[in-house]
Design a protein around this motif. Structure first.
Motif, short mmCIF file in Angstrom:
data_model
loop_
_atom_site.label_atom_id
_atom_site.label_comp_id
_atom_site.label_asym_id
_atom_site.label_seq_id
_atom_site.Cartn_x
_atom_site.Cartn_y
_atom_site.Cartn_z
N LEU A 277 63.60 42.03 48.79
CA LEU A 277 62.81 41.21 49.70
C LEU A 277 63.67 40.12 50.34
N VAL A 278 64.59 39.56 49.56
CA VAL A 278 65.48 38.53 50.11
C VAL A 278 66.30 39.11 51.27
N GLN A 279 66.82 40.32 51.09
CA GLN A 279 67.59 40.96 52.16
C GLN A 279 66.71 41.23 53.39
N ALA A 280 65.47 41.67 53.15
CA ALA A 280 64.58 42.00 54.27
C ALA A 280 64.23 40.74 55.07
N GLU A 281 63.98 39.65 54.37
CA GLU A 281 63.62 38.41 55.08
C GLU A 281 64.82 37.86 55.84
N ALA A 282 66.00 37.95 55.24
CA ALA A 282 67.21 37.48 55.93
C ALA A 282 67.48 38.35 57.16
N LEU A 283 67.24 39.63 57.04
CA LEU A 283 67.43 40.52 58.19
C LEU A 283 66.45 40.16 59.31
N ASP A 284 65.22 39.91 58.97
CA ASP A 284 64.23 39.51 59.98
C ASP A 284 64.70 38.28 60.75
N ALA A 285 65.17 37.29 59.98
CA ALA A 285 65.61 36.04 60.62
C ALA A 285 66.80 36.31 61.54
N LEU A 286 67.72 37.13 61.08
CA LEU A 286 68.91 37.44 61.88
C LEU A 286 68.54 38.19 63.17
N LEU A 287 67.66 39.19 63.02
CA LEU A 287 67.30 39.99 64.21
C LEU A 287 66.48 39.17 65.20
N THR A 288 65.71 38.23 64.69
CA THR A 288 64.97 37.34 65.60
C THR A 288 65.97 36.50 66.39
N ARG A 289 66.96 35.97 65.66
CA ARG A 289 67.98 35.15 66.31
C ARG A 289 68.76 35.96 67.36
N LEU A 290 69.03 37.22 67.05
CA LEU A 290 69.81 38.05 67.96
C LEU A 290 68.94 38.72 69.04
N ILE B 129 76.53 38.94 49.05
CA ILE B 129 77.65 39.82 49.46
C ILE B 129 77.19 40.81 50.53
N VAL B 130 76.07 41.46 50.23
CA VAL B 130 75.59 42.49 51.15
C VAL B 130 75.19 41.88 52.50
N LEU B 131 74.54 40.72 52.43
CA LEU B 131 74.12 40.07 53.69
C LEU B 131 75.33 39.68 54.53
N GLY B 132 76.36 39.21 53.86
CA GLY B 132 77.59 38.84 54.59
C GLY B 132 78.15 40.04 55.33
N MET B 133 78.20 41.18 54.65
CA MET B 133 78.77 42.40 55.27
C MET B 133 77.95 42.84 56.48
N ILE B 134 76.63 42.78 56.34
CA ILE B 134 75.76 43.27 57.41
C ILE B 134 75.73 42.30 58.59
N GLU B 135 75.63 41.03 58.27
CA GLU B 135 75.50 40.03 59.33
C GLU B 135 76.69 40.11 60.30
N GLN B 136 77.87 40.17 59.70
CA GLN B 136 79.10 40.25 60.49
C GLN B 136 79.04 41.42 61.48
N ARG B 137 78.53 42.56 61.02
CA ARG B 137 78.50 43.74 61.88
C ARG B 137 77.38 43.67 62.92
N LEU B 138 76.24 43.11 62.55
CA LEU B 138 75.13 43.06 63.51
C LEU B 138 75.41 42.05 64.62
N VAL B 139 76.07 40.96 64.27
CA VAL B 139 76.39 39.96 65.28
C VAL B 139 77.34 40.56 66.31
N ASN B 140 78.22 41.45 65.83
CA ASN B 140 79.17 42.09 66.75
C ASN B 140 78.67 43.43 67.29
N ASN B 141 77.37 43.65 67.20
CA ASN B 141 76.85 44.96 67.59
C ASN B 141 76.88 45.14 69.11
N ASP B 142 77.02 46.42 69.52
CA ASP B 142 76.98 46.69 70.96
C ASP B 142 75.56 47.14 71.32
N THR B 143 75.43 47.83 72.43
CA THR B 143 74.08 48.14 72.92
C THR B 143 73.53 49.46 72.40
N ARG B 144 74.30 50.14 71.53
CA ARG B 144 73.85 51.45 71.08
C ARG B 144 72.65 51.40 70.14
#
Ligand code: B4P
Length: 191
Positions: A89-102, A63-78
């Motif tokens: 740890l699961v959230q941290a690893e998923a965040l790493d993967a997402l930020l690498t992708r972005l 649930i939490v990852l879904g909420m965050i991912e949606q917002r980070l993908v739509n993030n602006d330059t700020r």
């Protein structure tokens, strides 16, 4: 700037987020605020989250990852300020993967150092629906098991900085700003 605030419940992440956002105009992403908004709206997700939060447990990673991912993908330059996420740890690893992708690497993880006795006093004084003594103890236990290991995780990546989180709120903000000045992009400084 891309910042994570890490610390026990009641260590002042939400409080200091306000000061950081005001000074640096980064985008504030608080999973606690997002979940409380769902609860207030009475959405299906909110109804599910309410019981979990009031029991002092963590809402599911999915649930939490879904909420965050949606917002980070739509993030602006700020840039962004993650407040209360990741918490496992699961959230941290998923965040790493997402930020690498972005292609948006983290700059710094600020850990708020506050002892549990002080936290208990602060939260009992606040009176939120998840702030009774039994729930706070549970939250601290969950923090110790699930979230505290993230200090080592980010220290291993060379990203962790510790802030003494006890004392007047504006003095803690000043300590934080001293650290964050290192990470202000040069273009922003020039402007
Ligand atoms: P959060 O909303 O993140 O709340 P928190 O950890 O309790 O508080 P925070 O550290 O922000 O403390 P604050 O500044 O408010 O989480 C709530 C719940 O949501 C979690 O228990 C969980 O169930 C769920 N959740 C959220 N994110 C999740 C995730 N990623 N995964 C799974 N579940 C998730 O400060 C607290 C009090 O101290 C305030 O009253 C403040 O005024 C006071 N204070 C602050 N600084 C002070 C200072 N220097 N001196 C004295 N008092 C101070």
């Amino acid at each position: 700037m891309r910042i994570i605030l890490l610390g026990a419940p009641g260590s002042g992440k939400g409080t200091q987020s306000e000061a950081i956002v005001k000074k640096y105009q980064v985008r504030h992403l608080s999973t606690g605020d997002m979940l409380r908004a769902e609860v207030a709206a009475g959405s299906p997700l909110g109804r599910q989250a309410k019981e979990i939060m009031e029991a002092g447990q963590l809402v599911s990673d999915a649930i939490v990852l879904g909420m965050i991912e949606q917002r980070l993908v739509n993030n602006d330059t700020r840039g962004f300020l993650l407040d209360g996420f990741p918490r496992t740890l699961v959230q941290a690893e998923a965040l790493d993967a997402l930020l690498t992708r972005l292609e948006q690497p983290l700059d710094v993880v600020l850990f708020f150092d506050v002892d549990y006795e002080e936290i208990m006093q602060r939260l009992l004084a606040r009176n939120r629906s998840d702030d009774n003594e039994e729930t706070i103890r549970k939250r601290l236990q969950v923090y110790e098991q699930e979230t505290a290991p993230l200090r080592q995780y980010y220290d291993n990546k060379g990203l962790l900085r510790t802030v003494k989180g006890v004392g007047p709120i504006d003095e803690i903000s000043t300590r934080i700003f001293q650290i964050l000045e290192e990470f202000v992009p040069q273009t922003a400084k020039a402007g």
